[in-house]
Write an enzyme that holds these catalytic residues in place. Structure first.
Site, mmCIF file in Angstrom:
data_model
loop_
_atom_site.group_PDB
_atom_site.id
_atom_site.type_symbol
_atom_site.label_atom_id
_atom_site.label_comp_id
_atom_site.label_asym_id
_atom_site.label_seq_id
_atom_site.Cartn_x
_atom_site.Cartn_y
_atom_site.Cartn_z
ATOM 1 N N HIS A 23 -8.331 8.006 -10.924
ATOM 2 C CA HIS A 23 -7.691 7.528 -9.700
ATOM 3 C C HIS A 23 -8.630 7.774 -8.530
ATOM 4 O O HIS A 23 -9.341 8.774 -8.491
ATOM 5 C CB HIS A 23 -6.360 8.257 -9.471
ATOM 6 C CG HIS A 23 -5.594 7.757 -8.287
ATOM 7 N ND1 HIS A 23 -4.989 6.518 -8.266
ATOM 8 C CD2 HIS A 23 -5.350 8.320 -7.076
ATOM 9 C CE1 HIS A 23 -4.389 6.345 -7.093
ATOM 10 N NE2 HIS A 23 -4.602 7.429 -6.351
ATOM 11 N N CYS A 47 -5.783 1.153 -7.891
ATOM 12 C CA CYS A 47 -6.455 2.077 -6.967
ATOM 13 C C CYS A 47 -7.903 1.677 -6.680
ATOM 14 O O CYS A 47 -8.307 1.581 -5.516
ATOM 15 C CB CYS A 47 -6.375 3.509 -7.485
ATOM 16 S SG CYS A 47 -7.246 3.831 -9.044
ATOM 17 N N GLN A 105 -4.002 4.847 -0.712
ATOM 18 C CA GLN A 105 -4.221 4.573 -2.128
ATOM 19 C C GLN A 105 -3.324 3.442 -2.597
ATOM 20 O O GLN A 105 -2.391 3.055 -1.902
ATOM 21 C CB GLN A 105 -3.891 5.830 -2.930
ATOM 22 C CG GLN A 105 -2.415 6.208 -2.801
ATOM 23 C CD GLN A 105 -2.054 7.467 -3.536
ATOM 24 O OE1 GLN A 105 -2.785 7.923 -4.400
ATOM 25 N NE2 GLN A 105 -0.909 8.044 -3.213
#
Length: 147
Positions: free
Chosen positions: A108, A58, A120
């Site tokens: 994240h 990510c 993402q």
């Protein structure tokens, strides 16, 4: 006389475009261009620690995408969370942060694309687009930053 007026208007348009565009386009579109870089990598597989089109995690996707636009970001989601300005009204290119427990540091990061969508690198789908209302991500949201 009409030719002189037309020439004047033409030159005025060119001069105003050249004089303004360096200030407007650079500042207002690098976020959009970073999102475009991320979108060009849709479908790239998830690789833990990955920072290239061979595989992204990510924060690697975000760092790579903004890096292509000349913005240097830290390596991890948690350290990216210390950068930029905290925002509540999302704009294209804002970084969205998520954690398993709201008290934890972010684990994240995704980029807001507009229209309730984010891009993402997720372990299950690689570089992909998801809704910000996604039942998995929504309860883990801890905030957004504008770089």
């Amino acid at each position: 006389m009409l030719k002189k007026i037309f020439t004047f208007l033409f030159l005025a348009t060119i001069i105003s475009t050249v004089a303004v565009s360096p200030f407007v386009s650079k500042a207002s579109t690098y976020h959009t261009r970073a999102v475009s870089v991320a979108k060009s990598n849709l479908g790239v597989k998830y690789v833990w620690g990955g920072m290239s089109p061979r595989g992204f995690d990510c924060s690697g996707l975000v760092k790579y995408s903004y890096g292509k636009e000349g913005k240097v970001l830290p390596r991890t989601a948690a350290s990216m969370f210390t950068e930029g300005k905290r925002v509540s009204n999302l704009a294209v290119g804002d970084l969205m942060f998520f954690a398993d427990n709201k008290a934890e540091r972010p684990t994240h990061v995704a980029m807001y694309m507009g229209n309730g969508k984010m891009i993402q690198a997720a372990t299950s789908h690689g570089v992909s687009i998801a809704s910000i209302s996604n039942v998995y991500w929504k309860p883990r949201y801890v905030g957004a930053k504008r770089i």
